[in-house]
Design an enzyme around this catalytic site. Structure first.
Site, PDB file in Angstrom:
ATOM      1  N   GLY A 149      21.444 -24.213  17.224  1.00  0.00           N
ATOM      2  CA  GLY A 149      20.778 -24.944  16.140  1.00  0.00           C
ATOM      3  C   GLY A 149      22.195 -24.218  14.855  1.00  0.00           C
ATOM      4  N   CYS A 150      21.863 -23.987  13.799  1.00  0.00           N
ATOM      5  CA  CYS A 150      23.123 -24.081  13.090  1.00  0.00           C
ATOM      6  C   CYS A 150      22.387 -23.209  12.045  1.00  0.00           C
ATOM      7  CB  CYS A 150      22.321 -24.898  11.169  1.00  0.00           C
ATOM      8  SG  CYS A 150      22.380 -26.413  11.806  1.00  0.00           S
ATOM      9  N   ASN A 151      21.926 -22.173  12.349  1.00  0.00           N
ATOM     10  CA  ASN A 151      21.353 -20.767  12.274  1.00  0.00           C
ATOM     11  C   ASN A 151      22.270 -19.741  13.399  1.00  0.00           C
ATOM     12  OD1 ASN A 151      18.932 -21.598  13.641  1.00  0.00           O
ATOM     13  ND2 ASN A 151      19.585 -19.697  14.707  1.00  0.00           N
ATOM     14  N   ALA A 152      22.600 -20.448  14.104  1.00  0.00           N
ATOM     15  CA  ALA A 152      23.101 -19.895  15.475  1.00  0.00           C
ATOM     16  C   ALA A 152      24.913 -19.173  15.505  1.00  0.00           C
ATOM     17  CB  ALA A 152      23.523 -20.673  16.824  1.00  0.00           C
ATOM     18  N   MET A 348      20.919 -21.025   8.321  1.00  0.00           N
ATOM     19  CA  MET A 348      19.273 -21.724   8.448  1.00  0.00           C
ATOM     20  C   MET A 348      19.097 -22.473   9.647  1.00  0.00           C
ATOM     21  SD  MET A 348      20.684 -21.157   5.120  1.00  0.00           S
ATOM     22  CE  MET A 348      20.680 -22.340   4.256  1.00  0.00           C
TER      23      MET A 348
END
Length: 361
Positions: A149-152, A348
């Site tokens: 996801g966006c944190n990756a 995040m």
């Protein structure tokens, strides 16, 4: 203080891998939020309000072909996966080439390649496809990070800088490839409309090397926090009714993320000798207006502190894992960082997860 004691902050004496350059790429077509409402004939006042009050002006997207009704037609899961692959390879290749051109390097110089995506599943992954597409050396080390996801982006940067530290002088590259329009479901519900109002397509590439003599920010440290109680707050799972994968965002996500922001930043700065007031630059994931506001309130950040984040949200929407690199590119263009400045990178995403990195410019 003990006489003769060295009070120099740990962060001032440490050398880390250097960020050599960054490159980004998007589809050719961009749309305003009003364009999309008109295109899909959306009349529901609640949904229109979500689109028009998102702090997003435009997004780059790959919209489906038009059907007989004059509207973009629905896409099967197979068509969405094909879009993810074709557009992802195109954007990833252009972002990587842009980064290499910026630093005066060639594909033959790449020793390690990390590819990140959450908008589709491929086997083999983007790393193998980009090696074939660009003629990257076939003995290049590689890693594909899928579905975080966006944190990756920061999870992947951790792996990338780790390889660079173990192989001084060699170039490691990370490429975030997010074709968010390949993860859309249009069913008229508020759940999918929130997602459809937020995400855009884009790719970002970054090159690093453990070469302290090179100009660029050095990555000094990482800190991570996962909130298991909120593991279902952001998820990408199968929608049986629609026959495709669908992304879900809980309305409390901004507050979950904001509530844990101070904790992870404190862990990041712990033992470095730095105070939060000494952080001159903040590059925060452009997760959405409420997310940015929640993080800013909990960390005491000003609008100026998160200007690159809000600019990226305005002009691109949420670009998932590569968002913070689009902000970094804007920061470079601004040209206001000074040697010795410290910065914090923050992403995040699902888990729920917060990732941070400390850099020295």
């Amino acid at each position: 203080m003990i006489l003769g004691e060295d009070t120099t902050p740990w962060a001032a004496t440490r050398n880390g891998p250097t960020v050599l350059g960054v490159g980004t790429a998007t589809p050719d077509s961009s749309y305003s939020q009003q364009d999309l409402l008109d295109m899909y004939g959306i009349q529901d006042r609640r949904i229109r309000s979500v689109f028009l009050n998102s702090a997003i002006e435009r997004r780059f997207l790959t919209v489906p072909p038009y059907g007989d009704d004059g509207r973009p037609r629905g896409e099967t899961q197979g068509e969405l996966l094909a879009k993810h692959k074709a557009r992802g390879v195109d954007m990833g290749a252009r972002a990587l080439q842009s980064c290499l051109k910026q630093i005066g390097a060639a594909v033959s110089d790449i020793g390690y390649l990390v590819c990140v995506t959450s908008t589709g599943l491929l086997t083999p992954g983007f790393s193998a496809l980009l090696i074939r597409e660009l003629g990257i050396p076939t003995d290049c080390g590689r890693l594909d990070i899928v579905g975080m996801g966006c944190n990756a982006g920061l999870n992947a940067l951790n792996a990338t800088t780790g390889w660079a530290s173990a192989n001084p002088g060699r170039i490691a590259m990370m490429v975030c490839v997010e074709v968010c329009s390949a993860a859309y479901v249009f069913d008229g519900t508020m759940r999918t409309s929130v997602v459809n109002s937020l995400f855009g397509d884009g790719s970002a590439a970054i090159a690093v090397s453990h070469a302290p003599e090179m100009p660029g920010p050095q990555v000094l440290k990482y800190a991570s926090r996962i909130v298991p109680d909120a593991v279902d707050a952001m998820r990408y799972d199968w929608d049986e009714e629609q026959g495709k994968f669908s992304f879900y965002l809980d309305r409390d996500v901004p507050y979950v993320v904001g509530a844990h922001a101070e904790e992870v930043v404190s862990a990041l700065l712990g033992g470095t000798g730095l105070r939060r007031s000494q952080i001159a630059h903040w590059l925060v994931h452009s997760g959405g207006k409420k997310v940015i506001d929640s993080v800013s309130v909990n960390l005491g950040l000003t609008r100026h502190d998160v200007r690159h984040t809000t600019d990226v949200l305005r002009d691109y929407g949420n670009l998932s894992s590569g968002s913070f690199l689009f902000s970094y590119e804007q920061q470079l263009r601004e040209g206001l960082t000074r040697p010795g400045d410290y910065g914090v990178l923050m992403t995040m995403g699902p888990g729920s997860t917060l990732e941070t990195a400390l850099v020295r410019y």
